[in-house]
Enzyme design. Structure first.
Site, PDB file in Angstrom:
ATOM      1  N   ARG A  16     -47.284 -10.915   2.933  1.00 50.20           N
ATOM      2  CA  ARG A  16     -47.637 -12.318   3.173  1.00 50.20           C
ATOM      3  C   ARG A  16     -48.022 -13.005   1.860  1.00 50.20           C
ATOM      4  NH1 ARG A  16     -51.194 -16.359   2.172  1.00 50.20           N
ATOM      5  NH2 ARG A  16     -52.925 -14.864   2.364  1.00 50.20           N
ATOM      6  N   ASP A  17     -49.179 -12.663   1.321  1.00 47.82           N
ATOM      7  CA  ASP A  17     -49.661 -13.305   0.104  1.00 47.82           C
ATOM      8  C   ASP A  17     -48.718 -13.028  -1.063  1.00 47.82           C
ATOM      9  OD1 ASP A  17     -51.261 -14.677  -1.636  1.00 47.82           O
ATOM     10  OD2 ASP A  17     -52.892 -13.234  -1.673  1.00 47.82           O
ATOM     11  N   HIS A 206     -60.953  -9.547  -3.261  1.00 48.62           N
ATOM     12  CA  HIS A 206     -59.548  -9.928  -3.443  1.00 48.62           C
ATOM     13  C   HIS A 206     -59.381 -10.445  -4.872  1.00 48.62           C
ATOM     14  CE1 HIS A 206     -55.731 -11.861  -1.750  1.00 48.62           C
ATOM     15  NE2 HIS A 206     -55.826 -12.391  -2.966  1.00 48.62           N
ATOM     16  N   HIS A 208     -56.857 -11.340  -8.292  1.00 45.21           N
ATOM     17  CA  HIS A 208     -55.584 -11.560  -8.971  1.00 45.21           C
ATOM     18  C   HIS A 208     -55.728 -11.055 -10.403  1.00 45.21           C
ATOM     19  CE1 HIS A 208     -53.316 -14.216  -6.055  1.00 45.21           C
ATOM     20  NE2 HIS A 208     -54.484 -14.040  -5.474  1.00 45.21           N
ATOM     21  N   CYS A 239     -50.409 -18.128  -6.021  1.00 50.97           N
ATOM     22  CA  CYS A 239     -50.711 -19.175  -5.037  1.00 50.97           C
ATOM     23  C   CYS A 239     -50.025 -20.473  -5.422  1.00 50.97           C
ATOM     24  CB  CYS A 239     -52.224 -19.391  -4.945  1.00 50.97           C
ATOM     25  SG  CYS A 239     -52.701 -20.705  -3.802  1.00 50.97           S
ATOM     26  N   ASN A 248     -51.323 -10.607  -7.297  1.00 55.88           N
ATOM     27  CA  ASN A 248     -52.493  -9.820  -6.915  1.00 55.88           C
ATOM     28  C   ASN A 248     -52.483  -8.498  -7.677  1.00 55.88           C
ATOM     29  OD1 ASN A 248     -53.584 -11.254  -4.249  1.00 55.88           O
ATOM     30  ND2 ASN A 248     -51.359 -11.285  -4.199  1.00 55.88           N
TER      31      ASN A 248
END
Length: 300
Positions: A16-17, A206, A208, A239, A248
């Site tokens: 997804r991300d 989370h 990056h 993003c 990420n």
């Protein structure tokens, strides 16, 4: 020296991300192959898709089909940013749903044209509806450290936003260094405060890897008591509303670090690399993570 935990949990966000900002349109079949390979690697919690408008994120236009066909093992997260997305997720059979709000007003305005407070008001009824149906709710806290428009965030603002989510009954807080600018001292400080304030809520870090500090930040969060980490196979990600943010932190690199530290993840790093190899041919960029390069060179 702090005592290392015996186990940590990796939440895979690549499907997804990781793919949401990919220039090439990845087919549903290739996404499902990628997810299946990640599951075979031992990953039990995966962000599989997002119920967002295909006008804004065309890569996620096949969300319903992904949810219908993905193997139901472990926990499959889907992102649902608003009431429409939540309804679609519920209809598709989702049992775990993520919502998100940024700490930064400017980030939220660029994202959904609302302030932080307005964004939270938008998701409040969504959370209530999801919890009424016993759906696991993950709240993603974007720009918890730095914003691409406003700079450094106030820790008090982060704690307050998290507190409001907790009062709404969310099951998990995923706190993000969205643009990859945080340093280990900042990470330790914030996550220590979060652990102290919300001892009964699942807390996930989370990161990056924009400035190549994600691994150090994970270690700092680990020292603060965090044992759940979002990662992305192949270091995929970025993003669309955070200029300059890179991918990420890579699942295979994080798993390898924990392996050599004697911390169990239940994940096979070579199998993760094999999963990356299934999606790599369909991407617009090459995979350059440390463990994947070793895998490619048959040194793993």
């Amino acid at each position: 020296m702090f005592i290392l935990p015996n186990n940590v949990t990796i939440i895979e966000v690549g499907p997804r991300d990781g793919l949401q900002n990919e220039e090439n349109q990845v087919t549903t079949r290739d996404k499902l192959t990628f997810i299946s390979a990640l599951q075979k690697a031992g990953i039990t919690e995966i962000e599989v898709t997002s119920f967002v408008s295909p006008k804004w994120v065309p890569q996620m236009a096949d969300a319903k089909e992904i949810m219908q066909k993905v193997e139901k093992t472990g926990r499959q997260f889907v992102l649902a940013p608003n009431a429409v997305g939540a309804d679609l997720a519920i209809e598709a059979g989702a049992k775990s749903v993520a919502v998100f709000v940024g700490v930064s007003n400017s980030f939220n305005k660029h994202n959904i044209n609302r302030t932080t407070n307005e964004s939270l008001q938008l998701v409040e009824p969504v959370i209530a509806k999801l919890k009424a149906q016993n759906i696991f709710v993950r709240a993603c806290i974007s720009t918890a450290f730095y914003c691409p428009y406003e700079g450094q965030m106030d820790q008090y603002a982060v704690l307050e936003l998290c507190n409001r989510f907790v009062k709404l009954g969310v099951d998990e807080l995923s706190v993000a260094d969205t643009i990859g600018r945080a340093n280990p001292l900042e990470c330790y400080s914030l996550f220590k405060k979060l652990r102290e304030r919300f001892p009964d809520v699942l807390l996930t870090a989370h990161f990056h890897d924009t400035r190549k500090m994600a691994m150090a930040n994970i270690y700092a969060a680990l020292q603060a008591g965090i044992t759940r980490f979002d990662t992305s196979a192949g270091g995929l990600g970025g993003c669309p509303f955070a200029p300059g943010a890179t991918g990420n932190v890579a699942t295979e690199d994080v798993v390898q670090m924990f392996d050599v530290m004697g911390i169990q993840t239940g994940i096979d790093v070579k199998q993760v690399c094999e999963a990356v190899s299934t999606i790599a041919p369909h991407l617009s960029r090459s995979i350059e993570t440390g463990m994947y390069k070793l895998y490619e060179n048959e040194q793993l």
